[in-house]
Design an enzyme around this catalytic site. Sequence first.
Site, PDB file in Angstrom:
ATOM      1  CB  SER A  58      11.366   1.412  -0.503  1.00  0.00           C
ATOM      2  OG  SER A  58      10.223   2.014  -0.672  1.00  0.00           O
ATOM      3  CG  HIS A  59      10.100   4.693  -3.325  1.00  0.00           C
ATOM      4  ND1 HIS A  59       9.811   3.338  -2.878  1.00  0.00           N
ATOM      5  CD2 HIS A  59      10.178   4.392  -4.813  1.00  0.00           C
ATOM      6  CE1 HIS A  59       9.731   2.685  -3.820  1.00  0.00           C
ATOM      7  NE2 HIS A  59      10.102   3.210  -5.014  1.00  0.00           N
TER       8      HIS A  59
ATOM      9  CG  PHE B 151      -1.628  -0.368  -3.006  1.00  0.00           C
ATOM     10  CD1 PHE B 151      -1.760  -1.208  -3.871  1.00  0.00           C
ATOM     11  CD2 PHE B 151      -2.712   0.210  -2.239  1.00  0.00           C
ATOM     12  CE1 PHE B 151      -3.169  -1.401  -4.298  1.00  0.00           C
ATOM     13  CE2 PHE B 151      -3.958  -0.126  -2.702  1.00  0.00           C
ATOM     14  CZ  PHE B 151      -4.241  -0.801  -3.916  1.00  0.00           C
TER      15      PHE B 151
ATOM     16  CG  ASP C 163      10.254  -1.544   1.886  1.00  0.00           C
ATOM     17  OD1 ASP C 163      10.732  -1.390   2.578  1.00  0.00           O
ATOM     18  OD2 ASP C 163       9.120  -1.095   1.427  1.00  0.00           O
TER      19      ASP C 163
HETATM   20  P1  NDP Z   1       2.946  -0.132   1.481  1.00  0.00           P
HETATM   21  O1  NDP Z   1       2.499  -1.468   1.625  1.00  0.00           O
HETATM   22  O2  NDP Z   1       4.059   0.338   2.688  1.00  0.00           O
HETATM   23  O3  NDP Z   1       1.665   0.880   1.944  1.00  0.00           O
HETATM   24  C1  NDP Z   1       0.696   1.064   0.812  1.00  0.00           C
HETATM   25  C2  NDP Z   1      -0.526   2.110   1.194  1.00  0.00           C
HETATM   26  O4  NDP Z   1      -1.222   1.361   2.436  1.00  0.00           O
HETATM   27  C3  NDP Z   1      -0.022   3.252   1.889  1.00  0.00           C
HETATM   28  O5  NDP Z   1      -1.219   4.186   1.558  1.00  0.00           O
HETATM   29  C4  NDP Z   1      -0.388   3.136   3.667  1.00  0.00           C
HETATM   30  O6  NDP Z   1      -0.331   4.181   4.018  1.00  0.00           O
HETATM   31  C5  NDP Z   1      -1.440   2.163   3.585  1.00  0.00           C
HETATM   32  N1  NDP Z   1      -1.352   1.473   4.671  1.00  0.00           N
HETATM   33  C6  NDP Z   1      -0.426   0.480   5.233  1.00  0.00           C
HETATM   34  N2  NDP Z   1      -0.973  -0.266   6.274  1.00  0.00           N
HETATM   35  C7  NDP Z   1      -2.163   0.315   6.468  1.00  0.00           C
HETATM   36  C8  NDP Z   1      -3.108   0.167   7.592  1.00  0.00           C
HETATM   37  N3  NDP Z   1      -2.882  -0.692   8.523  1.00  0.00           N
HETATM   38  N4  NDP Z   1      -4.440   0.728   7.493  1.00  0.00           N
HETATM   39  C9  NDP Z   1      -4.669   1.638   6.495  1.00  0.00           C
HETATM   40  N5  NDP Z   1      -3.582   1.971   5.243  1.00  0.00           N
HETATM   41  C10 NDP Z   1      -2.406   1.368   5.580  1.00  0.00           C
HETATM   42  O7  NDP Z   1       3.476   0.501   0.252  1.00  0.00           O
HETATM   43  P2  NDP Z   1       4.096  -0.423  -1.162  1.00  0.00           P
HETATM   44  O8  NDP Z   1       5.287  -1.218  -0.393  1.00  0.00           O
HETATM   45  O9  NDP Z   1       3.151  -1.273  -1.544  1.00  0.00           O
HETATM   46  O10 NDP Z   1       4.715   0.729  -2.044  1.00  0.00           O
HETATM   47  C11 NDP Z   1       5.409   1.577  -1.427  1.00  0.00           C
HETATM   48  C12 NDP Z   1       5.861   2.933  -2.298  1.00  0.00           C
HETATM   49  O11 NDP Z   1       6.298   2.274  -3.428  1.00  0.00           O
HETATM   50  C13 NDP Z   1       4.628   3.488  -2.737  1.00  0.00           C
HETATM   51  O12 NDP Z   1       4.884   4.881  -2.628  1.00  0.00           O
HETATM   52  C14 NDP Z   1       4.690   3.404  -4.329  1.00  0.00           C
HETATM   53  O13 NDP Z   1       4.387   4.333  -5.278  1.00  0.00           O
HETATM   54  C15 NDP Z   1       6.304   3.147  -4.639  1.00  0.00           C
HETATM   55  N6  NDP Z   1       6.422   2.466  -5.717  1.00  0.00           N
HETATM   56  C16 NDP Z   1       7.143   2.913  -6.931  1.00  0.00           C
HETATM   57  C17 NDP Z   1       6.980   2.043  -7.801  1.00  0.00           C
HETATM   58  C18 NDP Z   1       7.500   2.791  -9.424  1.00  0.00           C
HETATM   59  O14 NDP Z   1       7.811   2.055 -10.289  1.00  0.00           O
HETATM   60  N7  NDP Z   1       7.680   3.978  -9.527  1.00  0.00           N
HETATM   61  C19 NDP Z   1       7.080   0.519  -8.193  1.00  0.00           C
HETATM   62  C20 NDP Z   1       6.435   0.135  -6.834  1.00  0.00           C
HETATM   63  C21 NDP Z   1       6.167   0.921  -5.635  1.00  0.00           C
HETATM   64  P3  NDP Z   1       1.061   4.640   4.970  1.00  0.00           P
HETATM   65  O15 NDP Z   1       2.216   5.256   3.945  1.00  0.00           O
HETATM   66  O16 NDP Z   1       0.625   5.556   5.909  1.00  0.00           O
HETATM   67  O17 NDP Z   1       1.452   3.558   5.866  1.00  0.00           O
HETATM   68  O1  PYC Z   2      10.311  -0.364  -5.602  1.00  0.00           O
HETATM   69  O2  PYC Z   2       9.327  -1.452  -6.716  1.00  0.00           O
HETATM   70  C1  PYC Z   2      10.000  -0.449  -6.463  1.00  0.00           C
HETATM   71  C2  PYC Z   2      10.386   0.253  -7.459  1.00  0.00           C
HETATM   72  C3  PYC Z   2      10.403   0.073  -8.825  1.00  0.00           C
HETATM   73  C4  PYC Z   2      10.921   1.342  -9.514  1.00  0.00           C
HETATM   74  C5  PYC Z   2      10.688   2.182  -8.564  1.00  0.00           C
HETATM   75  N1  PYC Z   2      10.544   1.575  -7.415  1.00  0.00           N
END
Ligand code: NDP
Ligand code: PYC
Length: 343
Positions: free
Chosen positions: A47-48, A179, A188
């Site tokens: 997703s990123h 997260f 995603d």
């Molecule tokens: P995920 O739910 O995929 O993962 C969240 C965290 O939980 C990660 O560190 C992941 O590690 C860990 N994790 C997942 N499964 C397990 C497990 N079974 N046991 C232990 N740890 C676990 O991420 P999100 O969908 O919530 O977010 C994805 C990305 O999107 C992030 O990097 C976030 O910064 C980015 N984002 C950016 C935004 C922005 O505005 N700039 C807005 C929203 C999101 P691992 O990666 O190793 O699986």
């Molecule tokens: O995936 O939620 C997201 C997001 C928002 C801004 C950048 N990534």
Amino acid sequence: MTDLVNLSLDQVHALALRALTVNGMGQDHARAIADTITQGQRDECHSHGLYRVLVCVHSLRCGKVDPLAQPRVSRPAPAIVRVDAQRGYSLLALQTGLPLLLEQARELGVAALVIRNCFHFSALWPEVEAIAAEGLVGLAMTPSHAWVAPEGGSKGVFGTNPLAFSWPRQGREPFVFDFATSAIARGDIELHARQGKPIPLGWGLDANGQPSTDARAVLEGAMQTFGGHKGSALAAMIELMAGALIGDLTSAESLAFDAGAGATPCHGELLLAFDPARFLGSELETGRQRAETLFSAMTGQGARLPSQRRFAARQRSQQEGVWVSRVLLDDIQRLINQPNSLI
Ligand code: NDP
Ligand code: PYC
């Protein structure tokens, strides 16, 4: 014809850089963005990764972002480094402010980097990993657009508001989590919508406030927080800490500023760095050992540490390259071939 294409990390970087620069992004911004996109693709954070090229170019074409903006640094208090991104993307401002944050954290024990007025698309783990690589503990958070309903509601108020943390470990990868405070990153859900795939229940509601597995319906309705009221409270905290407290837009204000353009959200970001050596002094080694005991107690019973999947993907990608959807590559190539067309 296969659906996936193998690219080296250098090819990923070159593709992102080209798509951004032919569409008018300044070299310094384009390089900072391509670096982060390559890291996302490398760690299989789809997703990123390269997907974000589409959103960045769209944001350029709709005229919201200043592609040549130069960050400006100010120091409102000894522990606070403020960088105004001047309506450019956040990553150049981050590059400018990070060394100053590290310096102040070492001097004072704790310091904050406030980035204001930036377009922000990126995952936060590269940022907190960069803090941990310097032996410091990192915390980062940012709003986005008001797509996420508070627990008990059905209309977007919060952003997907990521929260990232890093703890440095000697001779090994840091402990890192990152997260969204929504059930899943919006990116995603967008990828599911592009592929016509259903999403799990619990990720979002349709426009009538009903739980839905239809990715497009949820993009038009509202996303849900992770962990019910707990994620809802954390999302609110991020609006306050990385919005109201730092003098920048909340996710609702950022969405209003966007005015339907569909650009990357424009707001601020807050990063904190803590120096364990300053907190612990002569007890530094004991503190480190306590952390290792904690991590062993987790992994010793079969749990995995957050970021372990990413670190494994990183190793694989560095050896074998990455697999990218042909449809995505075609979309990016079109942006390069037709730099003035609308997407
Ligand atoms: P995920 O739910 O995929 O993962 C969240 C965290 O939980 C990660 O560190 C992941 O590690 C860990 N994790 C997942 N499964 C397990 C497990 N079974 N046991 C232990 N740890 C676990 O991420 P999100 O969908 O919530 O977010 C994805 C990305 O999107 C992030 O990097 C976030 O910064 C980015 N984002 C950016 C935004 C922005 O505005 N700039 C807005 C929203 C999101 P691992 O990666 O190793 O699986
Ligand atoms: O995936 O939620 C997201 C997001 C928002 C801004 C950048 N990534």
